[in-house]
Design a protein around this motif. Structure first.
Motif, PDB file in Angstrom:
ATOM      1  N   ARG A  47       0.835  -1.199   0.000  1.00 44.14           N
ATOM      2  CA  ARG A  47       0.000   0.000   0.000  1.00 44.14           C
ATOM      3  C   ARG A  47       0.875   1.257   0.000  1.00 44.14           C
ATOM      4  O   ARG A  47       0.576   2.244  -0.699  1.00 44.14           O
ATOM      5  CB  ARG A  47      -0.934  -0.009   1.207  1.00 44.14           C
ATOM      6  CG  ARG A  47      -1.912   1.165   1.231  1.00 44.14           C
ATOM      7  CD  ARG A  47      -2.828   1.066   2.448  1.00 44.14           C
ATOM      8  NE  ARG A  47      -3.732  -0.075   2.327  1.00 44.14           N
ATOM      9  CZ  ARG A  47      -4.893  -0.037   1.677  1.00 44.14           C
ATOM     10  NH1 ARG A  47      -5.268   1.083   1.074  1.00 44.14           N
ATOM     11  NH2 ARG A  47      -5.655  -1.092   1.623  1.00 44.14           N
ATOM     12  N   ALA A  48       1.982   1.220   0.754  1.00 41.33           N
ATOM     13  CA  ALA A  48       2.877   2.383   0.789  1.00 41.33           C
ATOM     14  C   ALA A  48       3.480   2.649  -0.587  1.00 41.33           C
ATOM     15  O   ALA A  48       3.609   3.796  -1.022  1.00 41.33           O
ATOM     16  CB  ALA A  48       3.975   2.164   1.826  1.00 41.33           C
TER      17      ALA A  48
ATOM     18  N   HIS B  92       0.737   4.000  -2.798  1.00 38.23           N
ATOM     19  CA  HIS B  92       0.316   5.319  -2.341  1.00 38.23           C
ATOM     20  C   HIS B  92       1.269   6.400  -2.826  1.00 38.23           C
ATOM     21  O   HIS B  92       0.864   7.524  -3.151  1.00 38.23           O
ATOM     22  CB  HIS B  92       0.238   5.328  -0.808  1.00 38.23           C
ATOM     23  CG  HIS B  92      -0.430   6.552  -0.253  1.00 38.23           C
ATOM     24  ND1 HIS B  92       0.268   7.696   0.081  1.00 38.23           N
ATOM     25  CD2 HIS B  92      -1.738   6.823   0.014  1.00 38.23           C
ATOM     26  CE1 HIS B  92      -0.568   8.607   0.536  1.00 38.23           C
ATOM     27  NE2 HIS B  92      -1.790   8.106   0.502  1.00 38.23           N
ATOM     28  N   SER B  93       2.567   6.079  -2.927  1.00 37.41           N
ATOM     29  CA  SER B  93       3.567   7.075  -3.322  1.00 37.41           C
ATOM     30  C   SER B  93       3.826   7.105  -4.818  1.00 37.41           C
ATOM     31  O   SER B  93       4.598   7.923  -5.298  1.00 37.41           O
ATOM     32  CB  SER B  93       4.888   6.800  -2.598  1.00 37.41           C
ATOM     33  OG  SER B  93       5.396   5.525  -2.987  1.00 37.41           O
TER      34      SER B  93
ATOM     35  N   LEU C 143      -8.321   0.445  -2.792  1.00 37.45           N
ATOM     36  CA  LEU C 143      -7.310   1.498  -2.714  1.00 37.45           C
ATOM     37  C   LEU C 143      -7.425   2.394  -3.942  1.00 37.45           C
ATOM     38  O   LEU C 143      -7.613   1.908  -5.064  1.00 37.45           O
ATOM     39  CB  LEU C 143      -5.898   0.903  -2.648  1.00 37.45           C
ATOM     40  CG  LEU C 143      -4.735   1.909  -2.604  1.00 37.45           C
ATOM     41  CD1 LEU C 143      -3.625   1.401  -1.699  1.00 37.45           C
ATOM     42  CD2 LEU C 143      -4.172   2.154  -4.007  1.00 37.45           C
ATOM     43  N   SER C 144      -7.335   3.689  -3.723  1.00 39.89           N
ATOM     44  CA  SER C 144      -7.122   4.655  -4.808  1.00 39.89           C
ATOM     45  C   SER C 144      -6.041   5.606  -4.322  1.00 39.89           C
ATOM     46  O   SER C 144      -6.159   6.179  -3.237  1.00 39.89           O
ATOM     47  CB  SER C 144      -8.411   5.415  -5.145  1.00 39.89           C
ATOM     48  OG  SER C 144      -8.883   6.122  -4.019  1.00 39.89           O
ATOM     49  N   ASN C 145      -4.955   5.701  -5.085  1.00 40.26           N
ATOM     50  CA  ASN C 145      -3.818   6.478  -4.588  1.00 40.26           C
ATOM     51  C   ASN C 145      -4.024   7.978  -4.814  1.00 40.26           C
ATOM     52  O   ASN C 145      -4.912   8.398  -5.564  1.00 40.26           O
ATOM     53  CB  ASN C 145      -2.513   5.994  -5.216  1.00 40.26           C
ATOM     54  CG  ASN C 145      -2.454   6.220  -6.715  1.00 40.26           C
ATOM     55  OD1 ASN C 145      -3.392   6.705  -7.316  1.00 40.26           O
ATOM     56  ND2 ASN C 145      -1.336   5.861  -7.317  1.00 40.26           N
ATOM     57  N   PRO C 146      -3.207   8.819  -4.166  1.00 44.57           N
ATOM     58  CA  PRO C 146      -3.353  10.276  -4.323  1.00 44.57           C
ATOM     59  C   PRO C 146      -3.210  10.734  -5.768  1.00 44.57           C
ATOM     60  O   PRO C 146      -3.842  11.718  -6.165  1.00 44.57           O
ATOM     61  CB  PRO C 146      -2.225  10.842  -3.445  1.00 44.57           C
ATOM     62  CG  PRO C 146      -2.003   9.786  -2.405  1.00 44.57           C
ATOM     63  CD  PRO C 146      -2.226   8.476  -3.106  1.00 44.57           C
TER      64      PRO C 146
ATOM     65  N   ALA D  53     -10.208  11.171  -2.441  1.00 47.59           N
ATOM     66  CA  ALA D  53     -10.191   9.715  -2.584  1.00 47.59           C
ATOM     67  C   ALA D  53     -11.379   9.062  -1.882  1.00 47.59           C
ATOM     68  O   ALA D  53     -11.817   7.974  -2.276  1.00 47.59           O
ATOM     69  CB  ALA D  53      -8.875   9.158  -2.032  1.00 47.59           C
TER      70      ALA D  53
END
Length: 737
Positions: free
Chosen positions: A534-535, A538-539, A555-558, A568
């Motif tokens: 996830r990290a 996410h990045s 999950l939807s990332n930034p 999000a």
């Protein structure tokens, strides 16, 4: 703040800062007048007007331009009425103020402060002791241009293009030696093509240090694309008065083709035995790519039509260079797609793309002419070819990661690691050169290529360790002796070419994309790795959304939220995503098909953005299945297409411009009084632009091509304008054709 020495007072320690645009004087074969724009009163003139026109400078100052007689004022007023003179435009006229009438040709441009700069040269046959004036009849000039542009169009490599350039320019101008001089990333130059008189020794392959052409001179080469030095032994004609009365400042002569050249430069030429020069700028992507440099060993001048023809050839050659070099990007795209597919296949069958990357070392090393490579990923190091030891690699990684600008996301390239960082001198035998691409914004993950030390023989034009002879600035020169001198350059690898850096950038981008996909799959099949995965997602800069088999968003990332322009928290499930797009009904059907038919989907859609115009995006929807065939979930990846749409629009606009130019050419053909073959010039220019547009637009990786297409359109318009000026200058009033 560093002191900038006034023109003519610089030495080799400060010539980079010499104020060469404030020369305060001109070459004496022509004259310069500064006019008050409001009433065309002469407020400044060069001291040689008496020698050229037969009337003293004091008789001209504070007098109206009409004092020159003839049609000078009428011709200038006609130009003023036709438009703004921000750039120099040609002017042919006749003066009757002296003992005899003089036919003149020159240029005029406006400068800040309400003034006009008028430069004029007599073209009605100077005395036999003056410089040779090179002119040609209109038909011959047009035939030479048409043949030259066609040769440029036929060139498929920079080498063959450069050979065509030197032959064409020498045939047209008659200079003793014509060279193409290419700059490397550090500003050093190398002669890559040459056409010369048989009596001269060859300079082909010679290298010159960057200091031979100061930075201020390079900036002026971008503003004024053609420079002619008629006689290196000239005595300058000073401006009278020295300062411009309208402003009290020194005259900015950046756009003046008669502007005096630095005494250091003329001394440099005299030390080479060169008397006259022609320099034409070669510009790529707004930067000085190189020069066409011509040398002659007696005084020599060019008629305006010939100078304009030389600028046109430089313009067309620059366009062709852009096309040839950008074509390499298209080839890079093919290599990257092949590599990407191979790694994706390996990921699905073996679960690890890293081993597949090194399975065939030749595929990874040969396109970049590298001798070794290393992958730093997840704290592990994988290598192939000739590489440093593991401790040395980790020290190199630490240095590269500390040097790279993470925000820029550009490859790191260095051809002399030990010179840049002496602490890494032990790497020299196998890693003198390093090219690295980042694979993560949060961890020191890199793919690096290496080049081992290569003993490179560089032939300089003289000994660069002996630049100074005396204390008098006029006795200084970059080198007194221009005998060939060889230096063995140790501790370096071959420099990384632009196409190789582009390939590295593309490979890195492909790996980043693959890494995102791999981690997306791991999120679905390995819940115990969810935190780390996830990290990573996410990045990532890749906009991605992941859902489970029921369509609920996991999950939807930034990056996805930024692209969608919404928080999000609004992304609950796949069905709700349809409202994000203009084509929401089509998206709904696509998602249903994805679930029911289990087929991936790729296409282009438009994102709705609050308060903004819809954003074009590419959408990639993937279905992920387990080993038992059950659906684990879905991956949705978006990519911003606004830049590619801009490129498409630029290409369409260019094609419309070329079509309009072709129609205008056909309409004008009935008025064309030159030989029928002269139409080949415009045809060749338009053909060159069309070929260049295809080569540029075919590039799929590397820098954005939209600015290049826009630059091509401007260059083509400039070329056709120059062609029109050449026809007017070569066949118009103001002297013999």
């Amino acid at each position: 703040m560093e002191h900038s020495p006034p023109f003519g007072t610089a030495d080799l320690t400060n010539c980079e800062r010499e104020l060469i645009h404030l020369a305060g004087s001109t070459q004496p074969h022509g004259l310069l007048l500064v006019l008050r724009a409001a009433d065309l009163q002469i407020v400044q003139a060069t001291g040689n007007v008496g020698a050229l026109l037969g009337v003293g400078v004091q008789q001209l100052l504070e007098r109206p331009l009409s004092v020159l007689g003839g049609d000078v004022e009428a011709r200038l007023r006609a130009l003023l009425a036709s438009g703004v003179l921000r750039e120099p435009v040609p002017l042919n006229c006749r003066s009757t103020c002296g003992p005899r009438a003089r036919d003149l040709e020159g240029m005029v441009h406006a400068i800040p402060g309400g003034a006009l700069v008028l430069e004029l040269e007599p073209v009605d046959g100077l005395d036999s002791s003056g410089p040779e004036m090179v002119g040609t009849d209109a038909t011959a000039l047009m035939e030479q241009l048409a043949a030259g542009v066609q040769r440029f169009n036929d060139a498929s490599t920079v080498g063959t293009l450069a050979d065509a350039v030197v032959k064409t320019v020498r045939d047209m101008t008659g200079y003793d030696r014509v060279m193409v001089y290419k700059f490397d990333p550090d500003g050093h130059g190398k002669i890559i093509a040459e056409a010369r008189h048989p009596r001269l020794d060859s300079l082909l392959g010679h290298h010159y240090p960057a200091s031979d052409i100061p930075q201020r001179a390079r900036e002026l080469y971008l503003r004024t694309r053609v420079r002619v030095l008629v006689d290196a032994a000239y005595v300058p004609a000073p401006l009278v008065p020295a300062r411009l009365p309208l402003t009290g400042a020194e005259l900015d002569m950046s756009l003046c083709y008669l502007r005096s050249m630095s005494p250091l430069h003329t001394q440099y030429l005299r030390n080479m035995g060169v008397t006259a020069t022609l320099v034409v700028s070669l510009v790529r992507d707004g930067r000085l790519w190189g020069l066409i440099a011509a040398h002659h060993y007696t005084p020599r001048n060019l008629r305006h039509a010939v100078r304009a023809a030389a600028e046109l050839l430089g313009n067309v050659a620059s366009t062709r260079i852009t096309a040839i070099e950008n074509y390499a990007h298209a080839q890079v795209a093919i290599l990257v797609r092949q590599l990407e597919q191979r790694l994706i296949d390996a990921t699905s069958t073996e679960g690890d793309w890293r081993q597949a990357l090194f399975r065939n070392p030749r595929t990874l090393l040969q396109p970049l002419e590298a001798t070794g490579a290393a992958l730093f990923h997840d704290g592990e190091v994988l290598t192939t070819g000739e590489v440093p030891s593991t401790p040395e690699l980790r020290a190199l990684l630490q240095w590269v990661d500390g040097t790279c600008d993470r925000a820029a996301n550009e490859p790191f390239a260095c051809s002399a690691v030990a010179r840049t960082n002496p602490a890494l001198a032990s790497l020299t035998p196998v890693a003198s050169g390093v090219l690295a691409v980042k694979l993560s914004t949060t961890r020191p993950d890199y793919l690096m290529w290496f080049r081992k030390e290569q003993l490179l023989t560089v032939t300089w034009a003289g000994d660069p360790t002996k630049p100074v002879v005396g204390n008098d600035p006029l006795e200084l020169s970059p080198r007194r002796s221009f005998a060939a001198w060889s230096e063995i350059v140790r501790g370096t690898g071959l420099p990384w070419a632009g196409a190789e850096i582009a390939l590295a950038r593309a490979v890195g981008s492909a790996l980043v994309d693959i890494i995102v996909q791999v981690h997306a799959v791991r999120l679905l099949v390995a819940e115990h790795q969810i935190a780390q995965t996830r990290a990573t997602l996410h990045s990532s800069d890749e906009p991605v959304l992941i859902s489970n088999a029921q369509g609920a968003a996991l999950l939807s990332n930034p990056a996805f939220a930024r692209l969608a322009g919404r928080p999000a928290a609004e992304f609950h499930d796949l069905d709700g995503l349809a409202t994000l797009f203009v084509q929401h009904d089509a998206v709904g059907r696509m998602l249903a098909t994805l679930r029911d038919s289990r087929q991936p989907w790729r296409g282009e859609l438009q994102l709705l953005r609050v308060g903004q115009a819809p954003l074009p995006v590419s959408v990639r929807a993937e279905l992920v299945s387990g080993r038992d065939g059950a659906v684990l979930g879905f991956i949705l990846i978006l990519a911003d297409l606004s830049e590619s749409k801009r490129t498409e629009a630029a290409r369409e606009h260019l094609e419309q411009s070329l079509s309009l130019a072709a129609v205008a050419q056909a309409a004008a053909r009935a008025d064309l009084r030159l030989a029928r073959d002269n139409d080949e010039v415009i045809g060749a220019i338009l053909t060159n632009a069309s070929l260049a547009a295809m080569d540029i637009a075919d590039a799929a990786v590397g820098p954005s091509v939209a600015p290049l297409l826009e630059e091509l359109e401007v260059a083509t318009e400039r070329a056709t304008t120059l062609y029109a000026q050449i026809r007017r200058s070569a066949g118009g009033a103001g002297g013999p054709g």
